[in-house]
Each structure stands twice: as C-alpha cells, then as structure tokens.
Scaffold this motif. Sequence first.
Motif, PDB file in Angstrom:
ATOM      1  N   ASN A   6       0.863  -1.178   0.000  1.00  0.00           N
ATOM      2  CA  ASN A   6       0.000   0.000   0.000  1.00  0.00           C
ATOM      3  C   ASN A   6       0.904   1.235   0.000  1.00  0.00           C
ATOM      4  O   ASN A   6       1.465   1.608   1.029  1.00  0.00           O
ATOM      5  CB  ASN A   6      -0.932   0.006   1.205  1.00  0.00           C
ATOM      6  CG  ASN A   6      -1.942   1.131   1.130  1.00  0.00           C
ATOM      7  OD1 ASN A   6      -1.641   2.236   0.665  1.00  0.00           O
ATOM      8  ND2 ASN A   6      -3.144   0.856   1.589  1.00  0.00           N
ATOM      9  N   PHE A   8       0.212   4.265  -0.199  1.00  0.00           N
ATOM     10  CA  PHE A   8      -0.314   5.437   0.487  1.00  0.00           C
ATOM     11  C   PHE A   8      -0.229   5.310   2.004  1.00  0.00           C
ATOM     12  O   PHE A   8      -0.243   6.305   2.713  1.00  0.00           O
ATOM     13  CB  PHE A   8      -1.755   5.701   0.057  1.00  0.00           C
ATOM     14  CG  PHE A   8      -1.878   5.919  -1.424  1.00  0.00           C
ATOM     15  CD1 PHE A   8      -1.490   7.113  -1.994  1.00  0.00           C
ATOM     16  CD2 PHE A   8      -2.345   4.911  -2.250  1.00  0.00           C
ATOM     17  CE1 PHE A   8      -1.568   7.318  -3.362  1.00  0.00           C
ATOM     18  CE2 PHE A   8      -2.435   5.103  -3.621  1.00  0.00           C
ATOM     19  CZ  PHE A   8      -2.045   6.310  -4.180  1.00  0.00           C
ATOM     20  N   GLU A   9      -0.122   4.091   2.509  1.00  0.00           N
ATOM     21  CA  GLU A   9      -0.069   3.885   3.959  1.00  0.00           C
ATOM     22  C   GLU A   9       1.329   3.553   4.470  1.00  0.00           C
ATOM     23  O   GLU A   9       1.593   3.693   5.660  1.00  0.00           O
ATOM     24  CB  GLU A   9      -1.051   2.783   4.366  1.00  0.00           C
ATOM     25  CG  GLU A   9      -2.497   3.215   4.187  1.00  0.00           C
ATOM     26  CD  GLU A   9      -3.487   2.140   4.611  1.00  0.00           C
ATOM     27  OE1 GLU A   9      -3.068   1.099   5.172  1.00  0.00           O
ATOM     28  OE2 GLU A   9      -4.679   2.342   4.371  1.00  0.00           O
ATOM     29  N   GLY A  14       5.211   6.409   1.070  1.00  0.00           N
ATOM     30  CA  GLY A  14       4.501   7.686   1.109  1.00  0.00           C
ATOM     31  C   GLY A  14       5.442   8.872   0.987  1.00  0.00           C
ATOM     32  O   GLY A  14       5.159   9.841   0.267  1.00  0.00           O
ATOM     33  N   LEU A  17       6.691   8.933  -2.637  1.00  0.00           N
ATOM     34  CA  LEU A  17       5.638   9.467  -3.505  1.00  0.00           C
ATOM     35  C   LEU A  17       5.530  10.976  -3.388  1.00  0.00           C
ATOM     36  O   LEU A  17       5.349  11.677  -4.384  1.00  0.00           O
ATOM     37  CB  LEU A  17       4.290   8.833  -3.169  1.00  0.00           C
ATOM     38  CG  LEU A  17       3.989   7.498  -3.808  1.00  0.00           C
ATOM     39  CD1 LEU A  17       2.688   6.935  -3.258  1.00  0.00           C
ATOM     40  CD2 LEU A  17       3.924   7.610  -5.316  1.00  0.00           C
ATOM     41  N   LYS A  18       5.628  11.479  -2.163  1.00  0.00           N
ATOM     42  CA  LYS A  18       5.545  12.928  -1.949  1.00  0.00           C
ATOM     43  C   LYS A  18       6.625  13.652  -2.753  1.00  0.00           C
ATOM     44  O   LYS A  18       6.365  14.655  -3.414  1.00  0.00           O
ATOM     45  CB  LYS A  18       5.695  13.234  -0.459  1.00  0.00           C
ATOM     46  CG  LYS A  18       5.622  14.698  -0.110  1.00  0.00           C
ATOM     47  CD  LYS A  18       5.751  14.882   1.394  1.00  0.00           C
ATOM     48  CE  LYS A  18       6.815  15.905   1.666  1.00  0.00           C
ATOM     49  NZ  LYS A  18       7.098  16.120   3.066  1.00  0.00           N
ATOM     50  N   ASN A 141       4.613   1.344  -9.779  1.00  0.00           N
ATOM     51  CA  ASN A 141       3.302   0.711  -9.821  1.00  0.00           C
ATOM     52  C   ASN A 141       3.340  -0.716 -10.349  1.00  0.00           C
ATOM     53  O   ASN A 141       2.610  -1.579  -9.863  1.00  0.00           O
ATOM     54  CB  ASN A 141       2.337   1.559 -10.663  1.00  0.00           C
ATOM     55  CG  ASN A 141       1.952   2.830  -9.951  1.00  0.00           C
ATOM     56  OD1 ASN A 141       1.814   2.854  -8.732  1.00  0.00           O
ATOM     57  ND2 ASN A 141       1.778   3.892 -10.698  1.00  0.00           N
ATOM     58  N   GLN A 146       0.046  -2.218  -8.525  1.00  0.00           N
ATOM     59  CA  GLN A 146      -1.089  -1.351  -8.222  1.00  0.00           C
ATOM     60  C   GLN A 146      -2.202  -1.651  -9.219  1.00  0.00           C
ATOM     61  O   GLN A 146      -1.968  -1.673 -10.426  1.00  0.00           O
ATOM     62  CB  GLN A 146      -0.674   0.123  -8.291  1.00  0.00           C
ATOM     63  CG  GLN A 146       0.360   0.516  -7.252  1.00  0.00           C
ATOM     64  CD  GLN A 146      -0.073   0.205  -5.838  1.00  0.00           C
ATOM     65  OE1 GLN A 146      -1.134   0.617  -5.389  1.00  0.00           O
ATOM     66  NE2 GLN A 146       0.765  -0.541  -5.120  1.00  0.00           N
ATOM     67  N   TYR A 151      -7.916   4.623  -9.888  1.00  0.00           N
ATOM     68  CA  TYR A 151      -7.635   6.057  -9.906  1.00  0.00           C
ATOM     69  C   TYR A 151      -8.905   6.888 -10.089  1.00  0.00           C
ATOM     70  O   TYR A 151      -9.749   6.569 -10.914  1.00  0.00           O
ATOM     71  CB  TYR A 151      -6.643   6.394 -11.026  1.00  0.00           C
ATOM     72  CG  TYR A 151      -6.370   7.864 -11.148  1.00  0.00           C
ATOM     73  CD1 TYR A 151      -5.606   8.503 -10.189  1.00  0.00           C
ATOM     74  CD2 TYR A 151      -6.916   8.618 -12.162  1.00  0.00           C
ATOM     75  CE1 TYR A 151      -5.362   9.867 -10.265  1.00  0.00           C
ATOM     76  CE2 TYR A 151      -6.687   9.975 -12.259  1.00  0.00           C
ATOM     77  CZ  TYR A 151      -5.911  10.597 -11.305  1.00  0.00           C
ATOM     78  OH  TYR A 151      -5.676  11.937 -11.375  1.00  0.00           O
ATOM     79  N   PHE A 156      -4.535  13.265  -7.019  1.00  0.00           N
ATOM     80  CA  PHE A 156      -3.233  13.805  -6.637  1.00  0.00           C
ATOM     81  C   PHE A 156      -3.199  15.323  -6.676  1.00  0.00           C
ATOM     82  O   PHE A 156      -2.153  15.925  -6.803  1.00  0.00           O
ATOM     83  CB  PHE A 156      -2.126  13.227  -7.532  1.00  0.00           C
ATOM     84  CG  PHE A 156      -1.877  11.769  -7.280  1.00  0.00           C
ATOM     85  CD1 PHE A 156      -1.229  11.354  -6.143  1.00  0.00           C
ATOM     86  CD2 PHE A 156      -2.332  10.821  -8.184  1.00  0.00           C
ATOM     87  CE1 PHE A 156      -1.008  10.001  -5.901  1.00  0.00           C
ATOM     88  CE2 PHE A 156      -2.110   9.477  -7.953  1.00  0.00           C
ATOM     89  CZ  PHE A 156      -1.441   9.069  -6.810  1.00  0.00           C
TER      90      PHE A 156
END
Length: 157
Positions: A6, A8-9, A14, A17-18, A141, A146, A151, A156
């Motif tokens: 995951n 995003f978690e 994370g 990705l940022k 991905n 993913q 999406y 985003f």
Amino acid sequence: MEARLNLFENAVAGKFLKYIVSADKAVHGSGVPAATQELVKLRASQINGCGYCTDMHYKDAIAGGEEPTRLNLVAAWREATVFTDAERAALELTEQGTRIADAAGGVTDEAWQSAAKHYDEEALAGLVALIALINTFNRLNVITQQPAGDYQVGMFG
C-alpha cells in the motif's frame, strides 16, 4: 488483483511518492503543453504495461478536454494523422527514452534533433524530466502491482 504494497499507507513509500509528485510540478512551467504531457505519460505507461498509470492519464486527459480518438490512437501514433509534428517528436523521444534497454544506442540524434525543432531548451528539459518521471511512476506501480481502475480524477491534486 491486490497491490503488493500500500503505497499510500507505507511511511517510506509515502515519503517517496511525496517527493516524486512534487518533482512533477517542475515540468508544469517548462513550456511543454499540458496535452503533450498527457500523451507522453500515456505512451510511456502503455509501453511499460502500467495499467494504473494508463488509466490515470487517460482519465486526466479526458478531464482536461482531450479527444478520446487521439488518446485511443496514442499506441499507433506513427500511423495516426491526429497528432502534430511537435507531438510526434515528443512521442518518439518518449518511446526511445522509455525503451532504453531495447535500443542499444539509447535516444538517437535524429529523435533529439526532431524534438529540438519543436521545443526550446526549457521545454526539452521539461520533456526529459517528464519521461524520466513517468518511467519512475510506472516502475513503482508495476513492481507493487497497483491495480488499474482505482484512480479517481483529481486524486493527486
């Protein structure tokens, strides 16, 4: 299919990705038209087999006013008559920059010179950054599997 990780978690993912999402902001002011940016992202994602990004950039392009016919023809851009010479040059640079392992010589001088006819140095830098960035997203991905279709436009920002 369920994602292996995951993004995003997970704290590390994370944070990563940022940073790469913020790198995308540098391309926006580079002089590469928004429509061309979406074509480039879509084509690289198709080549890399990234369903998540292919779905994302198709949806984002439609939301931005792009014609579905053009998007449906991105994979066959050489044969299609709906792309400008500048878009064709960007798509060629994208393909060669994405298929580095397939092309022993990397990006040809001809592909670079064709792009340079249509884009100034700032835009060329933006195009190179965009190609590198979408390939990064694709790899992230594909490695983590993913799922395509998750999406939502505007997810985003």
